[in-house]
Design a protein around this motif. Structure first.
Motif, PDB file in Angstrom:
ATOM      1  N   LEU A   1      12.922  17.585  10.104  1.00  0.00           N
ATOM      2  CA  LEU A   1      11.679  17.184   9.458  1.00  0.00           C
ATOM      3  C   LEU A   1      11.184  18.257   8.488  1.00  0.00           C
ATOM      4  N   ARG A   2      10.548  17.808   7.426  1.00  0.00           N
ATOM      5  CA  ARG A   2       9.991  18.704   6.412  1.00  0.00           C
ATOM      6  C   ARG A   2       8.917  19.599   7.023  1.00  0.00           C
ATOM      7  N   LYS A   3       8.943  20.871   6.658  1.00  0.00           N
ATOM      8  CA  LYS A   3       7.959  21.817   7.198  1.00  0.00           C
ATOM      9  C   LYS A   3       6.650  21.726   6.399  1.00  0.00           C
ATOM     10  N   SER A   4       6.025  20.570   6.474  1.00  0.00           N
ATOM     11  CA  SER A   4       4.744  20.341   5.807  1.00  0.00           C
ATOM     12  C   SER A   4       3.613  20.797   6.716  1.00  0.00           C
ATOM     13  N   GLU A   5       2.401  20.794   6.191  1.00  0.00           N
ATOM     14  CA  GLU A   5       1.254  21.153   7.035  1.00  0.00           C
ATOM     15  C   GLU A   5       1.028  20.104   8.119  1.00  0.00           C
TER      16      GLU A   5
ATOM     17  N   VAL B   1       3.563   3.886   5.410  1.00  0.00           N
ATOM     18  CA  VAL B   1       2.674   4.622   6.318  1.00  0.00           C
ATOM     19  C   VAL B   1       2.934   6.116   6.220  1.00  0.00           C
ATOM     20  N   VAL B   2       4.197   6.505   6.350  1.00  0.00           N
ATOM     21  CA  VAL B   2       4.584   7.914   6.219  1.00  0.00           C
ATOM     22  C   VAL B   2       5.603   8.014   5.102  1.00  0.00           C
ATOM     23  N   ASN B   3       5.397   8.974   4.222  1.00  0.00           N
ATOM     24  CA  ASN B   3       6.211   9.128   3.030  1.00  0.00           C
ATOM     25  C   ASN B   3       6.917  10.481   3.035  1.00  0.00           C
ATOM     26  N   GLU B   4       8.244  10.457   2.957  1.00  0.00           N
ATOM     27  CA  GLU B   4       9.050  11.662   2.699  1.00  0.00           C
ATOM     28  C   GLU B   4       8.874  12.754   3.756  1.00  0.00           C
ATOM     29  N   ALA B   5       9.036  12.391   5.002  1.00  0.00           N
ATOM     30  CA  ALA B   5       8.876  13.376   6.086  1.00  0.00           C
ATOM     31  C   ALA B   5      10.162  14.125   6.405  1.00  0.00           C
ATOM     32  N   ILE B   6      11.298  13.654   5.896  1.00  0.00           N
ATOM     33  CA  ILE B   6      12.577  14.320   6.160  1.00  0.00           C
ATOM     34  C   ILE B   6      12.769  15.481   5.193  1.00  0.00           C
ATOM     35  N   SER B   7      13.245  16.602   5.717  1.00  0.00           N
ATOM     36  CA  SER B   7      13.451  17.802   4.898  1.00  0.00           C
ATOM     37  C   SER B   7      14.575  17.602   3.881  1.00  0.00           C
ATOM     38  N   ASP B   8      14.456  18.291   2.755  1.00  0.00           N
ATOM     39  CA  ASP B   8      15.546  18.306   1.773  1.00  0.00           C
ATOM     40  C   ASP B   8      16.645  19.283   2.176  1.00  0.00           C
ATOM     41  N   ASP B   9      16.362  20.136   3.140  1.00  0.00           N
ATOM     42  CA  ASP B   9      17.338  21.103   3.628  1.00  0.00           C
ATOM     43  C   ASP B   9      18.229  20.433   4.674  1.00  0.00           C
ATOM     44  N   PRO B  10      19.532  20.314   4.403  1.00  0.00           N
ATOM     45  CA  PRO B  10      20.434  19.659   5.358  1.00  0.00           C
ATOM     46  C   PRO B  10      20.455  20.316   6.734  1.00  0.00           C
TER      47      PRO B  10
ATOM     48  N   GLY C   1       0.827  -1.192   0.000  1.00  0.00           N
ATOM     49  CA  GLY C   1       0.000   0.000   0.000  1.00  0.00           C
ATOM     50  C   GLY C   1       0.865   1.247   0.000  1.00  0.00           C
ATOM     51  N   HIS C   2       0.512   2.217  -0.853  1.00  0.00           N
ATOM     52  CA  HIS C   2       1.316   3.437  -1.006  1.00  0.00           C
ATOM     53  C   HIS C   2       0.388   4.615  -1.284  1.00  0.00           C
ATOM     54  N   ALA C   3       0.362   5.638  -0.484  1.00  0.00           N
ATOM     55  CA  ALA C   3       0.976   5.821   0.826  1.00  0.00           C
ATOM     56  C   ALA C   3      -0.090   6.488   1.690  1.00  0.00           C
ATOM     57  N   LEU C   4      -0.062   6.202   2.999  1.00  0.00           N
ATOM     58  CA  LEU C   4      -1.131   6.685   3.864  1.00  0.00           C
ATOM     59  C   LEU C   4      -1.013   8.163   4.210  1.00  0.00           C
ATOM     60  N   VAL C   5       0.184   8.604   4.579  1.00  0.00           N
ATOM     61  CA  VAL C   5       0.365   9.999   4.998  1.00  0.00           C
ATOM     62  C   VAL C   5       1.531  10.591   4.230  1.00  0.00           C
ATOM     63  N   TRP C   6       1.250  11.645   3.468  1.00  0.00           N
ATOM     64  CA  TRP C   6       2.257  12.303   2.623  1.00  0.00           C
ATOM     65  C   TRP C   6       1.900  13.771   2.539  1.00  0.00           C
ATOM     66  N   HIS C   7       2.904  14.602   2.329  1.00  0.00           N
ATOM     67  CA  HIS C   7       2.641  16.040   2.259  1.00  0.00           C
ATOM     68  C   HIS C   7       2.099  16.472   0.899  1.00  0.00           C
ATOM     69  N   GLN C   8       2.176  15.590  -0.109  1.00  0.00           N
ATOM     70  CA  GLN C   8       1.633  15.897  -1.428  1.00  0.00           C
ATOM     71  C   GLN C   8       0.412  15.007  -1.697  1.00  0.00           C
ATOM     72  N   GLN C   9      -0.383  15.418  -2.693  1.00  0.00           N
ATOM     73  CA  GLN C   9      -1.551  14.647  -3.121  1.00  0.00           C
ATOM     74  C   GLN C   9      -2.427  14.245  -1.932  1.00  0.00           C
TER      75      GLN C   9
END
Length: 379
Positions: free
Chosen positions: A182-186, A169-178, A118-126
């Motif tokens: 964590l990514r500053k998502s909503e 379960v969680v997709n791409e939560a790490i920030s791209d900024d070194p 299953g892909h994906a339950l919680v993501w900052h996009q879509q």
């Protein structure tokens, strides 16, 4: 004289019989060789790697027809929905779910005795804007967002319980900024790191038997690898119900290096987590996320030189994967063949890419044979 003729006739008969026997023997050998060749042609990636890990592919609603279907059934024993289970697709409005495409994929998996991720339950996009909006149009409260997240996870995971064996379960939560963690998502702005913890807890409650994964890209690059490891260790130390890490594997003929790949595999598996390569493709272009236009000197021709570089990279990747068969519990290619790849549209719209093991006519490429023709005694 008659004796001479008798002897001659006897010799002639023996010669004919011998020739016939030889012909039958050779014919049997040819039939056996042909049968072996046909059997070899019928084998798929899943068969060559049956002693290593399941081999899967990302699918769309139109994948189950024609050559795409044939390729799926021959080569893969696992499928992942490319888009249709993302929140914005399957749950476009708060009180409305769109099950048709996802159900079709689940039915296909059951009918063909295939695993399904299953892909994906919680993501900052879509996600669908409704998830973060309050009834008055402002930002939803923390309590309401947790309630909505739980409802979404409960409903989707429960529907496919027993069919989907693993969830991103969680997709791409790490920030791209070194400089950030964590990514500053909503999700993060409203819930902080709790959104990750709660997502895993809710998924486990909905299906205690499902394997639960954190999934991310650039997971081999040292600086992002270290931050992903930090997140995973935090989850493990807090007894969050996480089973594994999904390494997306959107790589290229330029990177990652074997050293970095092995280091990441060692670090993630040291936490006691399963490792899966969840979205594998090998681009012929460097990974430059922000590039939107083709460079003046850039051609999308799949030259012999590029083919060889891709062969070499695939060979190295699979040598590493086989070495880690004790911790690798799955590998999924992102799309079926070069006839269609998401990389034809991202990051540069309309720039043709050739990242997979099968060409535009659904035929095996040179890289395919490098992947399947290996000496098992060396692994």
């Amino acid at each position: 004289m008659k004796n001479i003729y008798k002897k001659f006739n006897l010799l002639l008969i023996c010669a004919i019989v011998f020739a016939g026997c030889k012909s039958n023997s050779e014919e049997k050998k040819e039939v056996a060789a042909t049968s072996a060749e046909e059997q070899e042609q019928e084998l798929g990636l899943k068969d060559y790697y049956s002693d290593y890990f399941p081999v899967g592919v990302a699918v769309a609603p139109n994948s189950f027809e024609g050559k795409s279907k044939e390729l799926i059934l021959q080569h893969y024993n696992s499928i992942t929905p490319e888009n249709v289970m993302k929140m914005g697709e399957i749950h476009p409005e708060q009180d409305r779910y769109n099950w048709e495409a996802a159900d079709k994929m689940a039915d296909f998996a059951r009918e063909n005795d295939m695993k399904m991720r299953g892909h994906a339950l919680v993501w900052h996009q879509q996600t669908g804007d409704w998830i973060f909006e309050a009834e008055d149009g402002g930002q939803v409260s923390k309590e309401e967002l947790l309630k909505r997240m739980k409802n979404h996870i409960d409903t989707v995971v429960s529907r496919y319980k027993g069919t989907i064996y693993a969830w991103d379960v969680v997709n791409e939560a790490i920030s791209d900024d070194p400089e950030e963690f964590l990514r500053k998502s909503e999700w993060f702005e409203i819930l902080g790191e709790e959104f990750i913890i709660k997502a895993f807890e809710y998924a486990h409650e909905a299906d205690p038997e499902a394997k639960l994964f954190y999934n991310d890209y650039n997971a081999i690059i040292p600086e992002k690898r270290d931050r992903i490891y930090k997140l995973l260790k935090m989850l493990v130390d807090r007894d969050v119900p996480i089973d594994g890490v999904g390494i997306q594997g959107h790589w290229s003929i330029f990177d990652p290096s074997e050293e970095d790949l092995r280091k990441a595999m060692d670090m993630y598996s040291s936490l006691g987590l399963d490792v899966q390569i969840t979205e594998l493709d090998v681009s012929i272009y460097p990974w430059e996320k922000e590039q939107r236009e083709r460079r003046p000197d850039e051609s999308d021709e799949f030259t012999a030189e590029l083919q060889q570089k891709q062969v070499d990279k695939y060979k190295m990747f699979f040598e590493v994967f086989r070495d880690y068969k004790e911790v690798m519990t799955g590998l999924t290619f992102w799309n079926i063949s070069d006839a269609y790849s998401w990389l034809d549209y991202y990051p540069v719209e309309g720039r043709k890419n050739y990242p997979l093991l099968f060409d535009e006519d659904y035929e095996p490429k040179a890289a395919y044979y490098e992947v399947v023709e290996f000496d098992e005694t060396e692994d």
